[in-house]
Design an enzyme around this catalytic site. Structure first.
Site, short mmCIF file in Angstrom:
data_model
loop_
_atom_site.label_atom_id
_atom_site.label_comp_id
_atom_site.label_asym_id
_atom_site.label_seq_id
_atom_site.Cartn_x
_atom_site.Cartn_y
_atom_site.Cartn_z
CE1 TYR A 57 15.05 23.72 9.46
CE2 TYR A 57 14.29 21.59 10.22
CZ TYR A 57 15.11 22.34 9.41
OH TYR A 57 15.98 21.73 8.56
CB THR A 217 5.31 16.57 -5.89
OG1 THR A 217 4.80 17.93 -5.87
CG2 THR A 217 6.25 16.36 -4.73
N GLY A 218 5.22 17.88 -8.95
CA GLY A 218 4.28 18.39 -9.95
C GLY A 218 3.13 19.16 -9.33
N1 LIG Z 1 19.92 20.68 6.42
C1 LIG Z 1 19.33 21.65 5.76
O1 LIG Z 1 19.92 22.71 5.52
C2 LIG Z 1 17.92 21.48 5.30
C3 LIG Z 1 17.37 22.36 4.36
C4 LIG Z 1 16.06 22.15 3.94
C5 LIG Z 1 15.32 21.07 4.45
N2 LIG Z 1 15.89 20.25 5.39
C6 LIG Z 1 15.14 19.09 5.95
O2 LIG Z 1 14.64 18.30 4.90
C7 LIG Z 1 13.24 18.13 5.03
C8 LIG Z 1 12.58 18.03 3.67
O3 LIG Z 1 12.93 19.13 2.85
P1 LIG Z 1 11.89 20.19 2.30
O4 LIG Z 1 10.69 20.18 3.13
O5 LIG Z 1 12.66 21.44 2.09
O6 LIG Z 1 11.56 19.69 0.83
P2 LIG Z 1 10.90 18.42 0.16
O7 LIG Z 1 10.77 17.32 1.13
O8 LIG Z 1 11.66 18.21 -1.08
O9 LIG Z 1 9.47 18.99 -0.24
C9 LIG Z 1 8.52 19.40 0.71
C10 LIG Z 1 7.39 20.06 -0.05
O10 LIG Z 1 6.78 19.11 -0.91
C11 LIG Z 1 5.39 19.00 -0.64
N3 LIG Z 1 5.08 17.56 -0.72
C12 LIG Z 1 5.56 16.58 0.07
N4 LIG Z 1 5.10 15.39 -0.34
C13 LIG Z 1 4.30 15.63 -1.39
C14 LIG Z 1 3.55 14.81 -2.25
N5 LIG Z 1 3.54 13.49 -2.10
N6 LIG Z 1 2.84 15.39 -3.25
C15 LIG Z 1 2.84 16.74 -3.41
N7 LIG Z 1 3.55 17.57 -2.64
C16 LIG Z 1 4.27 17.02 -1.64
C17 LIG Z 1 5.20 19.57 0.74
O11 LIG Z 1 3.95 20.19 0.81
P3 LIG Z 1 2.77 19.57 1.69
O12 LIG Z 1 3.11 19.89 3.11
O13 LIG Z 1 1.58 20.29 1.21
O14 LIG Z 1 2.75 18.09 1.41
C18 LIG Z 1 6.31 20.61 0.83
O15 LIG Z 1 5.90 21.84 0.29
C19 LIG Z 1 12.80 19.35 5.84
O16 LIG Z 1 11.56 19.14 6.50
C20 LIG Z 1 13.94 19.51 6.80
O17 LIG Z 1 13.78 18.61 7.89
C21 LIG Z 1 17.17 20.44 5.80
#
Ligand SMILES: NC(=O)c1ccc[n+]([C@@H]2O[C@H](COP(=O)([O-])OP(=O)(O)OC[C@H]3O[C@@H](n4cnc5c(N)ncnc54)[C@H](OP(=O)(O)O)[C@@H]3O)[C@@H](O)[C@H]2O)c1
Length: 334
Positions: A57, A217-218
């Protein structure tokens, strides 16, 4: 605020956790150190203390996000001993390109690099990020077991493994967590054997991208909300063709959430946690408001009737597009 807990190994881990990937990589807005430190401190203060990082990351270099967490521990008001900290190895990016690597020698060097970047003697949970198809899983997990015996990691996890790989790995060492995508628009663990195997083997599922990378989240209203440097701009579910179709599902989720008196993000997280008591979601956010909203999801209790309604909604909808671009899909362990 005290969050509820679920088990990883013998530990009681507060949920939801916090994914820190987007603070340093892949999504628009990554790299804002000061505001990221503020979100980390707020997470700490509100009891959100299961943090998820990985050595890969970083938009600028490997270890960038781990170094951000080190800063939070050193000067950001966060006590490391209060955090259940997970990191991952296996996706290597360097001057010679990108590869997935899980050889025992690499495992041994990767943890030392992560611990150096984190400025810590051990992490709580260490995952293989992607299965290396050229190295038998027994060898990789055998090397992870040695790290556990040496006190460099407390628990062993796999990410994006198949059921067959998980069962083979479980014969070598206790696997405590499987990190995998799981959300309202990604339910394949329910049918590919992972969910059942985790229940049978007593393995916690750590649900990543539980907000569908923000889509559920929309907040993302059109492709124009994403810049071409954002990973999602090139992801099939956000393509010109699929985005408008998938937005229809989001609209239905938003309507359901409004009826329930919560936000779509809160509904998405409450739904994941309602599927099994062995699941912890790790939503990612770079904003204080996002953090607060996501933590508020623990107050959303879905009734059996509501869960049935949501399931009917999901069953009636075919999500457009794969989870990853073709090259990344081909690299997955299936
Ligand atoms: N193992 C793997 O291969 C893998 C792959 C992907 C991710 N991950 C892990 O999983 C974690 C989460 O996954 P992710 O970040 O891909 O996706 P996610 O948690 O599904 O979504 C994150 C996105 O949603 C937005 N967001 C978060 N809370 C919100 C809210 N309450 N209202 C509106 N928008 C919101 C964030 O933007 P803002 O920052 O603007 O809030 C960001 O763009 C990662 O940080 C990582 O640690 C692991």
């Amino acid at each position: 605020m005290s969050l509820p807990t679920r088990k990883i190994g013998k530990d009681d881990v507060p949920y939801p956790g916090l994914g820190t990937m987007g603070m340093s990589a892949f999504y628009d807005g990554a790299g804002k150190t000061e505001s990221n430190l503020a979100v980390l401190k707020a997470a700490y203060d509100t009891g959100c203390r299961f943090w998820d990082t990985a050595d890969i990351y970083g938009n600028n270099h490997m270890g960038e996000n781990e170094q951000l967490l080190a800063k939070a521990f050193k000067e950001g008001g966060v006590k490391r001993e209060d955090i259940f900290l997970a990191t991952k190895f296996g996706n290597y990016r360097g001057p010679d390109g990108f590869r997935i690597v899980g050889t025992p020698e690499y495992v041994a060097s990767a943890i030392d690099k992560s611990l150096a970047d984190l400025q810590l003697p051990f992490v709580d949970l260490y995952y293989q990020h992607r299965v290396d198809k050229n190295t038998p899983i027994e060898e990789t997990v055998g090397a992870m077991l040695k790290l556990k015996e040496a006190g460099k990691i407390r628990y062993i996890g796999l990410s994006e493994c198949s059921e067959a790989t998980l069962r083979r790995a479980s014969k070598v060492a206790k696997i405590d967590a499987v990190q995998i995508e799981y959300s309202l628009w990604e339910t394949s663990i329910e049918t590919n054997g992972i969910l059942d195997a985790c229940k049978e083997l007593g393995i916690t599922i750590v649900a990543y991208s539980p907000l569908g990378r923000g889509m559920l989240t929309g907040a993302i209203k059109s492709r124009a909300d994403l810049s071409p440097t954002d990973f999602r701009y090139h992801a099939p579910r956000f393509s010109e063709e699929n985005f408008p179709k998938n937005l229809e599902l989001v609209e239905k989720i938003k309507a359901f959430a409004a009826k329930k008196g919560c936000t779509a993000a809160q509904l998405a997280l409450a739904w994941v946690h309602a599927q099994w008591e062995g699941i912890i979601a790790i939503p990612g956010t770079t904003r204080l408001e996002g953090l607060k909203e996501n933590l508020g999801s623990v107050n959303v209790k879905l009734t059996a009737e509501e869960l049935k309604e949501i399931r009917a909604l999901l069953d009636s909808f075919v999500v457009g597009g794969e989870r990853y671009p073709a090259f990344a899909m081909a690299a997955l362990d299936t």
